[in-house]
Enzyme design. Structure first.
Site, PDB file in Angstrom:
ATOM      1  N   HIS A   1      54.178  -5.800  46.935  1.00  0.00           N
ATOM      2  CA  HIS A   1      53.198  -5.945  48.016  1.00  0.00           C
ATOM      3  C   HIS A   1      52.030  -6.799  47.538  1.00  0.00           C
ATOM      4  CE1 HIS A   1      50.309  -5.262  51.136  1.00  0.00           C
ATOM      5  NE2 HIS A   1      49.519  -4.545  50.364  1.00  0.00           N
TER       6      HIS A   1
ATOM      7  N   HIS B   1      48.769  -9.907  49.034  1.00  0.00           N
ATOM      8  CA  HIS B   1      47.940 -10.393  50.143  1.00  0.00           C
ATOM      9  C   HIS B   1      47.965 -11.920  50.172  1.00  0.00           C
ATOM     10  CE1 HIS B   1      45.416  -6.396  49.704  1.00  0.00           C
ATOM     11  NE2 HIS B   1      46.632  -6.192  50.169  1.00  0.00           N
TER      12      HIS B   1
ATOM     13  N   HIS C   1      46.896  -8.146  56.993  1.00  0.00           N
ATOM     14  CA  HIS C   1      46.809  -7.430  55.712  1.00  0.00           C
ATOM     15  C   HIS C   1      47.590  -8.135  54.604  1.00  0.00           C
ATOM     16  CE1 HIS C   1      46.874  -3.383  53.376  1.00  0.00           C
ATOM     17  NE2 HIS C   1      47.314  -4.343  52.601  1.00  0.00           N
TER      18      HIS C   1
HETATM   19  O1  2HA Z   1      44.972  -1.593  47.304  1.00  0.00           O
HETATM   20  O2  2HA Z   1      46.896  -3.599  48.728  1.00  0.00           O
HETATM   21  O3  2HA Z   1      47.557  -1.993  50.735  1.00  0.00           O
HETATM   22  C1  2HA Z   1      46.277  -1.896  47.288  1.00  0.00           C
HETATM   23  C2  2HA Z   1      46.689  -2.425  48.587  1.00  0.00           C
HETATM   24  C3  2HA Z   1      46.864  -1.462  49.691  1.00  0.00           C
HETATM   25 ZN    ZN Z   2      47.477  -4.327  50.588  1.00  0.00          ZN
END
Ligand code: 2HA
Ligand code: ZN
Length: 291
Positions: free
Chosen positions: A145, A147, A216
């Site tokens: 994950h 950003h 996000h």
């Molecule tokens: O803080 O990115 O989605 C970690 C992240 C939460």
């Molecule tokens: Zn995040």
């Protein structure tokens, strides 16, 4: 063998640094999990402490979750509140290895987080995804994950529709349709760290390798760190091109057509999902398919 000397730890830390250098991990943004192979666990076990406290795997709502499909497995995961830019510098303080119990409803830390703390706030989301992915293909071990800037930017201007988002990304870089022929799933804005967003993402991972979280970031999966990083990198590259195109014009003069995409199938041994190859009426970016 010590975890710090393992190829796994080095590959994990390298990915964290690569993601940070791309600008995808401001502050404590992002998280990374890896479902360990049995031989990796066997090789590193001497370095584990097995007296850690068993803890519930809770979503933000404080309810408990169980991931029976992952019972007894070990995972390398980033720490909650930790910064990706620090992982390579001090892996033991910023990353941990956790073990799941035989019911898949409790975890304990067996290595790492030497200065205290917890696994990522998205731990249940990672486990929900890893459970679905193990069922889909046991070789898929990584959930990542981050950003990515341009991908996030596009969630403000493109319809939050998997078909449209995927098609616009596909058209930007030929490689995209080859690398993720099942396209990109989209999760509308939902509070992060909770069950709803976690389960929506896992639903996408049943068939697709990338889920974009509107406003996000994105989640992707992979069999290796190279594949998971490369997947995110490829989508984000296409998103960057699209942001540049949109900054010049809301319309494309030239693009890749559905029939040209179909030409890729045979030579590349892929099958691009036909739902993305709908007819468009003109070059306007982000138009919905005809009903
Ligand atoms: O803080 O990115 O989605 C970690 C992240 C939460
Ligand atoms: Zn995040």
């Amino acid at each position: 063998m010590r975890v710090l000397d393992s190829d796994l730890m080095k590959a994990y830390a390298r990915m964290a640094t690569d993601g940070f250098q791309q600008g995808w991990h401001e502050r404590n943004g992002g998280n990374l999990s890896y479902r360990m192979k049995a031989e990796e666990v066997a090789a590193l076990r001497d370095d584990f402490t097995e007296n850690g406290e068993w803890r519930v795997i809770g979503w933000q709502e404080n309810d408990e979750s169980a991931f029976p499909g992952l019972a007894g497995e070990y995972f390398m995961v980033s720490g909650s509140g930790r910064y990706f830019r620090n992982i390579e510098l001090d892996p033991a303080a910023n990353v941990c290895i956790i073990e799941l119990n035989e019911r898949g409803d409790r975890y304990r830390i067996v290595w790492g987080l030497t200065e205290g703390g917890m696994p990522t706030s998205e731990l249940p989301t990672h486990l929900a995804n890893l459970e679905v992915l193990k069922e889909r293909d046991p070789e898929i071990r990584i959930v990542y994950h981050c950003h990515p800037t341009n991908t996030i930017a596009l969630t403000f201007v493109l319809p939050l529709d998997s078909r449209v988002f995927t098609r616009e990304i596909f058209e930007m870089v030929t490689e995209c349709a080859v690398v993720f022929p099942e396209g990109i799933g989209i999760v509308p804005w939902v509070i992060c760290g909770g069950r709803v967003i976690g389960e929506m993402t896992a639903e996408i991972m049943k068939k697709q390798d990338i889920a974009v979280w509107a406003h996000h970031g994105a989640f992707c999966c992979g069999k290796t760190f190279d594949l998971a990083f490369g997947l995110m990198h490829t989508m984000e590259k296409a998103a960057e091109v699209l942001v540049k195109v949109l900054s010049m014009s809301p319309v494309k003069r030239n693009t890749i057509t559905p029939d040209q995409f179909r030409e890729l199938n045979e030579p590349f041994g892929i099958h691009i999902n036909e739902s993305f190859l709908y007819e468009k009426k003109d070059g306007t970016i982000g138009q919905l398919p005809e009903a």
